[in-house]
Design an enzyme around this catalytic site. Sequence first.
Site, PDB file in Angstrom:
ATOM      1  N   HIS A  19       0.819  -1.222   0.000  1.00  0.00           N
ATOM      2  CA  HIS A  19       0.000   0.000   0.000  1.00  0.00           C
ATOM      3  C   HIS A  19       0.853   1.272   0.000  1.00  0.00           C
ATOM      4  CE1 HIS A  19      -3.557  -2.340   0.476  1.00  0.00           C
ATOM      5  NE2 HIS A  19      -3.287  -2.724   1.708  1.00  0.00           N
TER       6      HIS A  19
ATOM      7  N   ASP B 108      -4.701 -12.647   4.091  1.00  0.00           N
ATOM      8  CA  ASP B 108      -5.918 -12.011   4.587  1.00  0.00           C
ATOM      9  C   ASP B 108      -7.110 -12.252   3.658  1.00  0.00           C
ATOM     10  OD1 ASP B 108      -4.621 -10.456   2.721  1.00  0.00           O
ATOM     11  OD2 ASP B 108      -4.650  -8.613   3.893  1.00  0.00           O
TER      12      ASP B 108
ATOM     13  N   ASP C 154      -3.149 -10.470  -2.109  1.00  0.00           N
ATOM     14  CA  ASP C 154      -3.590  -9.929  -0.824  1.00  0.00           C
ATOM     15  C   ASP C 154      -5.056  -9.494  -0.958  1.00  0.00           C
ATOM     16  OD1 ASP C 154      -2.246  -8.497   1.855  1.00  0.00           O
ATOM     17  OD2 ASP C 154      -3.947  -7.376   1.047  1.00  0.00           O
TER      18      ASP C 154
END
Length: 388
Positions: free
Chosen positions: A157, A285, A193
């Site tokens: 990110h 995740d 992800d």
Amino acid sequence: MAASASPSPPSSPAAEGIINVFWDDGMLNHDTGKGVFDTGIDPGFLEVLEKHPENADRIKNMVSILKRGPISPYISWHSGIPAHIPQLLSFHTPDYINELVEADKAGGKMVCDGTVLNPGSWGAALLAVGTTLSAMKHVLDGHGKIAYALVRPPGHHAQPTMADGYCFLNNAGLAVQLALNSGCGKVVVIDIDVHYGNGTAEGFYRSNKVLTISLHMNHGSWGPSHPQNGTVDELGEGEGFGYNLNIPLPNGTGDRGYVHAMTELVVPAIQKFEPNMIVLVVGQDSSAFDPNGRQCLTMDGYREMGRIVRSLADRYSGGRLLIVQEGGYHVTYSAYCLHATLEGVLNLPLALLSDPIAYYPEDEAFPVKVIESIKQYQNDVIPFLKGS
């Protein structure tokens, strides 16, 4: 948890090679604190405050399952090293790096929501970058085909000019730039992800040398630190138009839906792009019980995606593959899903580790419809995919 020598992998005609894992204990020094989920807030009326989701325990279990789990004979351990400031400037701006350096000197600060630079965090972040660069260099220099950077804080990110989503420095992005600088003509990043790899996409948004592909939960923007939406129409700009492929998947997509997205969207794009290097950005995740995701993947899904990426690497990049760790916040199941991913990457004929969940119901009908609509859109508007 220091790096140590590993025994030779057991003989198996279908098991292909070993995975070189790069790790350093110093990355455990990033202390994200406690509070209500990732806020660090104590409301005063809770008896038990939980650890921030991105905590050291999750990584300790990933390290230990690779050291002591059944996959351990296939793992070769290597030490990480910290990056130097000049290395960071191939992806990040000097002003942003200086902001982080000054924040560290001042004892830390909340850089953005949920993303806290505490004493020890900056050293861990430099180790995460340096360790990832070491893993990439190991592959580029021909010392091994497959390397896995087991790192934290995560990075995908982090944009060139700002932190976001628990990430300070873009580990994968810096490794991609190293590959380009070392003569790789084209690099593909496959990000599984659960959240959009917006930082990596932003770093190469105007480049036709890097194809960024992100399969993620359809979560949209979450504020100033994450202005990107991760929608199908965020395709890149200028020369980079068409080289950022977003695959926002509906909540609960599950194993079969993800594999369908890989075979219908990811594989054809890579066949057209023909990369010299493949980077797999992994976050557990997306798993069934992760507190930060809703995608319901199990070990079977991760194992099959690992297998698909391995086959792509064998076909297009001479088997060269860098794997970079990102999210994954269920302290136990994330480690199991990592184990399964690497089993797939190794092309092991049988699963080495059984799934403690064993069964999770899923209905892929809706995800398949979404994936088909994304495919039609991409084939209509992206020049290098037309006619796929």
